[in-house]
Design a protein around this motif. Sequence first.
Motif, PDB file in Angstrom:
ATOM      1  N   TRP A 202       0.857  -1.191   0.000  1.00 15.87           N
ATOM      2  CA  TRP A 202       0.000   0.000   0.000  1.00 15.87           C
ATOM      3  C   TRP A 202       0.890   1.238   0.000  1.00 15.87           C
ATOM      4  O   TRP A 202       1.901   1.281   0.696  1.00 15.87           O
ATOM      5  N   TYR A 203       0.435   2.223  -0.786  1.00 17.21           N
ATOM      6  CA  TYR A 203       1.230   3.441  -0.914  1.00 17.21           C
ATOM      7  C   TYR A 203       0.288   4.641  -0.978  1.00 17.21           C
ATOM      8  O   TYR A 203      -0.821   4.538  -1.503  1.00 17.21           O
ATOM      9  N   HIS A 204       0.757   5.787  -0.473  1.00 16.86           N
ATOM     10  CA  HIS A 204      -0.135   6.930  -0.301  1.00 16.86           C
ATOM     11  C   HIS A 204      -0.194   7.862  -1.513  1.00 16.86           C
ATOM     12  O   HIS A 204      -0.741   8.943  -1.408  1.00 16.86           O
ATOM     13  N   GLY A 205       0.357   7.448  -2.658  1.00 19.19           N
ATOM     14  CA  GLY A 205       0.563   8.416  -3.749  1.00 19.19           C
ATOM     15  C   GLY A 205      -0.500   8.487  -4.823  1.00 19.19           C
ATOM     16  O   GLY A 205      -0.254   9.071  -5.884  1.00 19.19           O
ATOM     17  N   ALA A 206      -1.705   7.935  -4.582  1.00 21.25           N
ATOM     18  CA  ALA A 206      -2.734   7.992  -5.634  1.00 21.25           C
ATOM     19  C   ALA A 206      -3.074   9.440  -5.964  1.00 21.25           C
ATOM     20  O   ALA A 206      -3.221  10.267  -5.060  1.00 21.25           O
ATOM     21  N   GLY A 207      -3.200   9.717  -7.227  1.00 28.36           N
ATOM     22  CA  GLY A 207      -3.521  11.077  -7.652  1.00 28.36           C
ATOM     23  C   GLY A 207      -2.294  11.866  -8.051  1.00 28.36           C
ATOM     24  O   GLY A 207      -2.399  12.962  -8.576  1.00 28.36           O
ATOM     25  N   ASN A 208      -1.117  11.317  -7.768  1.00 27.40           N
ATOM     26  CA  ASN A 208       0.120  11.974  -8.191  1.00 27.40           C
ATOM     27  C   ASN A 208       0.765  11.102  -9.257  1.00 27.40           C
ATOM     28  O   ASN A 208       1.395  10.087  -8.957  1.00 27.40           O
ATOM     29  N   GLU A 209       0.590  11.504 -10.484  1.00 29.00           N
ATOM     30  CA  GLU A 209       0.996  10.656 -11.609  1.00 29.00           C
ATOM     31  C   GLU A 209       2.495  10.380 -11.603  1.00 29.00           C
ATOM     32  O   GLU A 209       2.934   9.241 -11.813  1.00 29.00           O
ATOM     33  N   VAL A 210       3.285  11.410 -11.343  1.00 26.27           N
ATOM     34  CA  VAL A 210       4.742  11.252 -11.375  1.00 26.27           C
ATOM     35  C   VAL A 210       5.198  10.269 -10.291  1.00 26.27           C
ATOM     36  O   VAL A 210       5.971   9.341 -10.546  1.00 26.27           O
ATOM     37  N   GLU A 211       4.671  10.474  -9.099  1.00 25.92           N
ATOM     38  CA  GLU A 211       5.021   9.609  -7.968  1.00 25.92           C
ATOM     39  C   GLU A 211       4.601   8.163  -8.254  1.00 25.92           C
ATOM     40  O   GLU A 211       5.350   7.216  -7.979  1.00 25.92           O
ATOM     41  N   SER A 212       3.409   8.003  -8.795  1.00 24.32           N
ATOM     42  CA  SER A 212       2.918   6.659  -9.109  1.00 24.32           C
ATOM     43  C   SER A 212       3.796   5.994 -10.149  1.00 24.32           C
ATOM     44  O   SER A 212       4.095   4.792 -10.057  1.00 24.32           O
ATOM     45  N   ASN A 213       4.220   6.761 -11.155  1.00 23.12           N
ATOM     46  CA  ASN A 213       5.082   6.172 -12.191  1.00 23.12           C
ATOM     47  C   ASN A 213       6.388   5.681 -11.598  1.00 23.12           C
ATOM     48  O   ASN A 213       6.888   4.605 -11.968  1.00 23.12           O
ATOM     49  N   ILE A 214       6.945   6.456 -10.679  1.00 22.22           N
ATOM     50  CA  ILE A 214       8.242   6.065 -10.105  1.00 22.22           C
ATOM     51  C   ILE A 214       8.084   4.804  -9.247  1.00 22.22           C
ATOM     52  O   ILE A 214       8.868   3.857  -9.362  1.00 22.22           O
ATOM     53  N   ILE A 215       7.074   4.770  -8.407  1.00 22.50           N
ATOM     54  CA  ILE A 215       6.902   3.602  -7.534  1.00 22.50           C
ATOM     55  C   ILE A 215       6.583   2.360  -8.376  1.00 22.50           C
ATOM     56  O   ILE A 215       7.049   1.253  -8.094  1.00 22.50           O
ATOM     57  N   ASN A 216       5.817   2.562  -9.441  1.00 17.84           N
ATOM     58  CA  ASN A 216       5.528   1.423 -10.329  1.00 17.84           C
ATOM     59  C   ASN A 216       6.794   0.938 -11.029  1.00 17.84           C
ATOM     60  O   ASN A 216       6.967  -0.269 -11.239  1.00 17.84           O
ATOM     61  N   GLN A 217       7.673   1.873 -11.379  1.00 16.33           N
ATOM     62  CA  GLN A 217       8.927   1.491 -12.029  1.00 16.33           C
ATOM     63  C   GLN A 217       9.801   0.666 -11.072  1.00 16.33           C
ATOM     64  O   GLN A 217      10.398  -0.338 -11.458  1.00 16.33           O
ATOM     65  N   ILE A 218       9.846   1.096  -9.813  1.00 13.42           N
ATOM     66  CA  ILE A 218      10.639   0.351  -8.822  1.00 13.42           C
ATOM     67  C   ILE A 218      10.083  -1.070  -8.675  1.00 13.42           C
ATOM     68  O   ILE A 218      10.842  -2.056  -8.635  1.00 13.42           O
ATOM     69  N   ILE A 219       8.773  -1.166  -8.615  1.00 11.85           N
ATOM     70  CA  ILE A 219       8.145  -2.491  -8.462  1.00 11.85           C
ATOM     71  C   ILE A 219       8.437  -3.368  -9.680  1.00 11.85           C
ATOM     72  O   ILE A 219       8.790  -4.545  -9.551  1.00 11.85           O
ATOM     73  N   THR A 220       8.311  -2.781 -10.854  1.00 13.10           N
ATOM     74  CA  THR A 220       8.599  -3.541 -12.079  1.00 13.10           C
ATOM     75  C   THR A 220      10.046  -4.025 -12.074  1.00 13.10           C
ATOM     76  O   THR A 220      10.322  -5.190 -12.390  1.00 13.10           O
ATOM     77  N   ASP A 221      10.954  -3.125 -11.723  1.00 17.98           N
ATOM     78  CA  ASP A 221      12.376  -3.497 -11.699  1.00 17.98           C
ATOM     79  C   ASP A 221      12.630  -4.591 -10.667  1.00 17.98           C
ATOM     80  O   ASP A 221      13.377  -5.537 -10.928  1.00 17.98           O
TER      81      ASP A 221
END
Lengths: 292, 418
Positions: free
Chosen positions: B30-49
């Motif tokens: 769980w992460y608090h960044g919904a609604g922040n596109e840039v933040e979401s992209n970065i956290i998703n990138q970390i998860i993908t990596d």
Amino acid sequence: MASISADNHGLRLVVRYMVLTLVAIIFIFPLVFMVVSSLKPDQQLLADTSSLRAFLPVGDISVDNYYAAFKRAPVGTFVLNSVIITGVTVVLSLFICSMAAFSFVFLKWQGRDLILSIILATLIVPFETIAIPLLLLSSKLPWIGAHGLEWGWLNTYRVQIIPFIADGLTIFLFVQYFKDLPGELIEAARVEGATWPQIYRRIVMPLSGPVLATAAILKFLAMYNQYLWPLMVVQQEEYRPVMVGLQYFFQLNRAWGEIMAYLSLITVPVLAFYLVLQRAFIASIASTGVKG
Amino acid sequence: MKYALLSTGALIASVAYGTMAVAQTDLTMWYHGAGNEVESNIINQIITDFNASQTDWKVSLQSFPQAAYNDSVTAGALAGNLPDILDVDGPNMPNWAWAGYMQPLQIDESIIADFLPGTKGVWDGKLYSIGLWDAAIALVTRQSYLDELGLRTPTLDQPWTKDEFMAALDAAKASGKFEYAFDPGMAWTGEWYPYAFSPFLQSFGGDIIDRSTYMTAEGALNGEAANAWGEWWQGLFTGGYAQVTQDPADRDGGFAAGKYAFSWNGNWAALGALKTFPDTLFLPAPDFGNGPKIGAASWQFGVSASSQHPDGASAFIQFALQDKYLAAFSNGIGLIPATPSAAAMTDNYKEGGPMAVFFELSAAQGMLRPVTPGYIVESKVFEKVAADIANGANVADTLDAAVDEIDADIAKNNGYGH
């Protein structure tokens, strides 16, 4: 004498319309502000708040905030979820609560008044006081779904619908309305051999348009504005309703234009619902007032 | 033949992928960044990596809007529905650890040796959470204002004293150029009040709680230093330096509109200020006698107590601590990267960067809010104290009442495990 009376009538009419216009303006200005602000960039929106320009579509007007709102959050999903949750709850609530009220008013059974009193007493219990026990219960309830027996209702539509189908206020509204229906109609139907389900379906409900509209609107607003409960029971984005979705726009640097665009969008279903039912709603209020 | 080879290759690949997918254990986050596109992209990138980097674990993400996040976690804990990995606002961590929502991290602590102090979530001697970034507050103004008002530019080594700060406010007020000399940010209620205003109290020598025991606020919040802070704080408003009731629009746009000479604001607003006024300065907090202080600790990652795979959850968090991700968050949303090496990789915090001063401020002046489970109550009490005193309440009475409230809460919770 006649001319004086006519003058008075004209004056009264002018005053009445002035008051009504003023009230209408007071009620409509927030909506105008919301829609107009949704068309302005943040800097201009904030700068305009100190003047009448806040209510006028002037300056750098565009629909960019709407594009940005859709980019920031799955607005369509949130609105669809709220419409599903609200729509299903309203329909089921009207059905269940009207049947319960029918039973309380027309059927004779032991303990009827006591049960009705207990149901009405729930009106003074704030939802917040039962939220946690309800959460614990909901997280452990069984359900038979596509994958067979499942445990726990969290992250579903049903957990946002079923606890709100029956409520004291809606039952109370139906009970009060049914009590004022002419008893002769029911007696005549019984004499003619009608069963209770037939009386409910063919006599009572067709006469209940105003109370149905009132109960529907009140339930609609309560459900559409749900925030605390879905916040507690829904962790997955695909089930989130509009009011939780609003929080997507409250970042550290608030995008006021996008907030206004989002609010404008989610107000549309509410307005549409009210416009559809407004005649019956007004009729209900008027009839309630006359009865005294 | 060519098709046969391709088919065979595809078959092997699909079997291999299928085997890998089966082998990977699911971890939820769980992460608090919904609604922040840039933040979401970065956290998703970390998860993908992370998911691609090994075959043991597969992380899946649920994002929440920040304003609804803490309540969702509390509800999730009650319902026994917490994920493996969650993020937590630094000052809330002790409460979540004490309440049994979190368990200690299983990461090699040598890799966080050079992290900013505010990014390390330590409770009861154990590391429960670690942040990829910190946040910092500065006194925002413009070089041109200082020049016009004839004021010295304070530095980290030589911040303004209380007298210098008040002289600066007097000069700004006397100039008649501004609606108010100082914008502390009264419109931002909630955690902003203890985060932004309690460092003033600490710089006076007081505190929200007695940190030597964490068992009472007596003496810390109602002692001589705290009363001096209260009188000074009230004087900002009665003296006409700042406004008690502030329109949120003024908080967001007032400095840019020239309404305030000095604004107490965070690094997240710095790029916007620089864009409006290229001569914007981010000055260190004034020293009110006990050293200059600013709040420290921002969002951090941790492992839920109910996680069946704390090793996998910790592995993900350790993976996320790479400098490239720290730098990505910083470049993306303007936060202060947790390490000097990551700061050097960023556009804004590298040496000579427009916001490099915030990294130095965080390292030099950052002070953790009270590290105690009771903070979630103490912060609310302090918020009320700051608001009431600003609105004219009697300083000594208000502080005494706050001490009673905090002490009663500590007693009710059996000392919160201290």
